[in-house]
Design a protein around this motif. Structure first.
Motif, PDB file in Angstrom:
ATOM      1  N   THR A  81       0.816  -1.211   0.000  1.00 10.77           N
ATOM      2  CA  THR A  81       0.000   0.000   0.000  1.00 10.77           C
ATOM      3  C   THR A  81       0.852   1.265   0.000  1.00 10.77           C
ATOM      4  N   PHE A  82       1.902   1.283   0.811  1.00 12.26           N
ATOM      5  CA  PHE A  82       2.668   2.514   0.987  1.00 12.26           C
ATOM      6  C   PHE A  82       4.069   2.469   0.391  1.00 12.26           C
ATOM      7  N   GLY A  83       4.511   1.288  -0.038  1.00 10.41           N
ATOM      8  CA  GLY A  83       5.866   1.152  -0.565  1.00 10.41           C
ATOM      9  C   GLY A  83       5.947   1.461  -2.044  1.00 10.41           C
ATOM     10  N   PRO A  84       7.145   1.350  -2.594  1.00  6.70           N
ATOM     11  CA  PRO A  84       7.311   1.594  -4.026  1.00  6.70           C
ATOM     12  C   PRO A  84       6.633   0.506  -4.855  1.00  6.70           C
ATOM     13  N   GLU A  85       6.318   0.849  -6.080  1.00  5.93           N
ATOM     14  CA  GLU A  85       5.621  -0.070  -6.997  1.00  5.93           C
ATOM     15  C   GLU A  85       6.401  -1.365  -7.198  1.00  5.93           C
ATOM     16  N   SER A  86       7.723  -1.288  -7.106  1.00  2.53           N
ATOM     17  CA  SER A  86       8.557  -2.475  -7.320  1.00  2.53           C
ATOM     18  C   SER A  86       8.335  -3.554  -6.262  1.00  2.53           C
ATOM     19  N   LEU A  87       7.768  -3.182  -5.108  1.00  3.66           N
ATOM     20  CA  LEU A  87       7.502  -4.161  -4.050  1.00  3.66           C
ATOM     21  C   LEU A  87       6.147  -4.838  -4.180  1.00  3.66           C
ATOM     22  N   ALA A  88       5.321  -4.400  -5.112  1.00  2.00           N
ATOM     23  CA  ALA A  88       3.938  -4.872  -5.167  1.00  2.00           C
ATOM     24  C   ALA A  88       3.829  -6.385  -5.307  1.00  2.00           C
ATOM     25  N   ASN A  89       4.530  -6.973  -6.280  1.00  2.00           N
ATOM     26  CA  ASN A  89       4.417  -8.422  -6.482  1.00  2.00           C
ATOM     27  C   ASN A  89       4.953  -9.211  -5.304  1.00  2.00           C
ATOM     28  N   ALA A  90       6.121  -8.826  -4.812  1.00  2.00           N
ATOM     29  CA  ALA A  90       6.703  -9.538  -3.669  1.00  2.00           C
ATOM     30  C   ALA A  90       5.790  -9.428  -2.453  1.00  2.00           C
ATOM     31  N   ALA A  91       5.224  -8.245  -2.234  1.00  2.00           N
ATOM     32  CA  ALA A  91       4.328  -8.058  -1.090  1.00  2.00           C
ATOM     33  C   ALA A  91       3.079  -8.919  -1.237  1.00  2.00           C
ATOM     34  N   THR A  92       2.581  -9.048  -2.448  1.00  2.21           N
ATOM     35  CA  THR A  92       1.400  -9.883  -2.677  1.00  2.21           C
ATOM     36  C   THR A  92       1.691 -11.340  -2.340  1.00  2.21           C
ATOM     37  N   HIS A  93       2.811 -11.860  -2.831  1.00  2.00           N
ATOM     38  CA  HIS A  93       3.162 -13.258  -2.561  1.00  2.00           C
ATOM     39  C   HIS A  93       3.360 -13.492  -1.067  1.00  2.00           C
ATOM     40  N   LEU A  94       4.060 -12.580  -0.413  1.00  4.09           N
ATOM     41  CA  LEU A  94       4.286 -12.726   1.028  1.00  4.09           C
ATOM     42  C   LEU A  94       2.982 -12.585   1.807  1.00  4.09           C
ATOM     43  N   GLY A  95       2.106 -11.694   1.340  1.00  6.79           N
ATOM     44  CA  GLY A  95       0.812 -11.527   2.011  1.00  6.79           C
ATOM     45  C   GLY A  95      -0.037 -12.781   1.935  1.00  6.79           C
ATOM     46  N   VAL A  96      -0.040 -13.425   0.768  1.00  5.65           N
ATOM     47  CA  VAL A  96      -0.801 -14.667   0.604  1.00  5.65           C
ATOM     48  C   VAL A  96      -0.225 -15.758   1.501  1.00  5.65           C
ATOM     49  N   ALA A  97       1.111 -15.876   1.525  1.00  9.38           N
ATOM     50  CA  ALA A  97       1.751 -16.888   2.375  1.00  9.38           C
ATOM     51  C   ALA A  97       1.508 -16.602   3.853  1.00  9.38           C
ATOM     52  N   ALA A  98       1.555 -15.335   4.235  1.00  5.29           N
ATOM     53  CA  ALA A  98       1.323 -14.974   5.644  1.00  5.29           C
ATOM     54  C   ALA A  98      -0.115 -15.258   6.058  1.00  5.29           C
ATOM     55  N   LEU A  99      -1.053 -15.050   5.148  1.00  7.32           N
ATOM     56  CA  LEU A  99      -2.452 -15.365   5.449  1.00  7.32           C
ATOM     57  C   LEU A  99      -2.623 -16.865   5.669  1.00  7.32           C
ATOM     58  N   ALA A 100      -1.989 -17.662   4.825  1.00  6.90           N
ATOM     59  CA  ALA A 100      -2.037 -19.121   5.001  1.00  6.90           C
ATOM     60  C   ALA A 100      -1.395 -19.525   6.315  1.00  6.90           C
ATOM     61  N   LEU A 101      -0.277 -18.903   6.648  1.00  7.34           N
ATOM     62  CA  LEU A 101       0.393 -19.189   7.915  1.00  7.34           C
ATOM     63  C   LEU A 101      -0.519 -18.854   9.090  1.00  7.34           C
ATOM     64  N   ALA A 102      -1.192 -17.710   9.029  1.00 12.91           N
ATOM     65  CA  ALA A 102      -2.099 -17.321  10.108  1.00 12.91           C
ATOM     66  C   ALA A 102      -3.225 -18.339  10.283  1.00 12.91           C
ATOM     67  N   LEU A 103      -3.766 -18.826   9.166  1.00 17.02           N
ATOM     68  CA  LEU A 103      -4.832 -19.836   9.260  1.00 17.02           C
ATOM     69  C   LEU A 103      -4.349 -21.115   9.931  1.00 17.02           C
ATOM     70  N   VAL A 104      -3.155 -21.566   9.587  1.00 21.68           N
ATOM     71  CA  VAL A 104      -2.632 -22.801  10.174  1.00 21.68           C
ATOM     72  C   VAL A 104      -2.277 -22.592  11.646  1.00 21.68           C
ATOM     73  N   VAL A 105      -1.748 -21.417  11.992  1.00 24.13           N
ATOM     74  CA  VAL A 105      -1.463 -21.134  13.406  1.00 24.13           C
ATOM     75  C   VAL A 105      -2.756 -21.109  14.199  1.00 24.13           C
ATOM     76  N   GLU A 106      -3.804 -20.522  13.650  1.00 27.30           N
ATOM     77  CA  GLU A 106      -5.101 -20.535  14.335  1.00 27.30           C
ATOM     78  C   GLU A 106      -5.594 -21.955  14.536  1.00 27.30           C
ATOM     79  N   LEU A 107      -5.485 -22.752  13.507  1.00 26.70           N
ATOM     80  CA  LEU A 107      -5.907 -24.147  13.605  1.00 26.70           C
ATOM     81  C   LEU A 107      -5.121 -24.877  14.687  1.00 26.70           C
ATOM     82  N   SER A 108      -3.831 -24.639  14.741  1.00 25.19           N
ATOM     83  CA  SER A 108      -2.968 -25.316  15.709  1.00 25.19           C
ATOM     84  C   SER A 108      -3.151 -24.796  17.126  1.00 25.19           C
ATOM     85  N   ALA A 109      -3.261 -23.477  17.267  1.00 25.60           N
ATOM     86  CA  ALA A 109      -3.278 -22.873  18.607  1.00 25.60           C
ATOM     87  C   ALA A 109      -4.663 -22.834  19.246  1.00 25.60           C
TER      88      ALA A 109
END
Length: 197
Positions: A81-109
């Motif tokens: 949202t606030f970074g340079p345009e060059s970070l958009a794709n990397a941020a999207t991939h990391l955001g998707v992975a982090a969302l998946a991680l959050a779901l699995v942590v919720e399931l586990s915890a």
């Protein structure tokens, strides 16, 4: 550094940090919506719901994911949202992975599910792949209906899916290396939830 471990393991401080990070994500979501990025704003909105799900289910704002998990999910939203345009794709991939991680942590915890460490890694990677596929479908329909230009080529889309899968494998590795071996999720989950047991 026992003092730092005690500080970060305190449920009240964990909840405070968690809610500050969620507020930052909401800010990023609103900014994205105002900047004509409705699809990204929707993704961040889904992430916010996932991140606050334990608090909503239990109806207790002190019941949150570890702040580290929330930070992993919020930082890509802020970067895109606030970074340079060059970070958009990397941020999207990391955001998707982090969302998946959050779901699995919720399931586990927060459930009685017991995940073998290898299965948790695979589950994070597979959830990331599923979320990346869903994200691609949403982008395709946004391009068709909203006139956006998210998907520029099939080749680029395939590489985005490969990058998201790699991010999911890394996120699964983080789950195994950090959250299973070093972080005390059980200490942050109330007894009413079983503390991840």
């Amino acid at each position: 550094m026992a003092g730092l471990d005690e500080l970060l393991g305190d449920p009240e401080r964990n909840a405070t940090l968690a809610w500050l990070l969620v507020a930052a994500a909401v800010f990023a979501m609103v900014e994205s919506a105002l900047s004509d990025e409705p699809v990204w704003a929707g993704f961040v909105g889904v992430a916010v719901v996932v991140l606050v799900l334990p608090s909503l289910v239990v109806r207790d704002p002190s019941v949150t994911l570890p702040w580290e998990v929330i930070a992993l999910a919020v930082l890509p939203a802020l970067a895109r949202t606030f970074g340079p345009e060059s970070l958009a794709n990397a941020a999207t991939h990391l955001g998707v992975a982090a969302l998946a991680l959050a779901l699995v942590v919720e399931l586990s915890a927060f459930t009685s599910a017991e995940l073998a460490p290898w299965f948790a890694v695979v589950l994070v990677a597979m959830t990331t792949m599923a979320a990346a596929g869903t994200w691609a479908v949403v982008q395709f329909h946004a391009d068709q209906w909203l006139g956006t230009n998210y998907i520029r080529s099939q080749d680029g889309l395939m590489w985005d899916l490969v990058a998201a899968t790699a991010s999911g494998v890394v996120a699964g590795g983080l789950f195994e290396l950090y959250f299973r071996r070093r972080a005390s999720i059980d200490a942050r989950a109330p007894d009413a939830l079983g503390g991840g047991e």
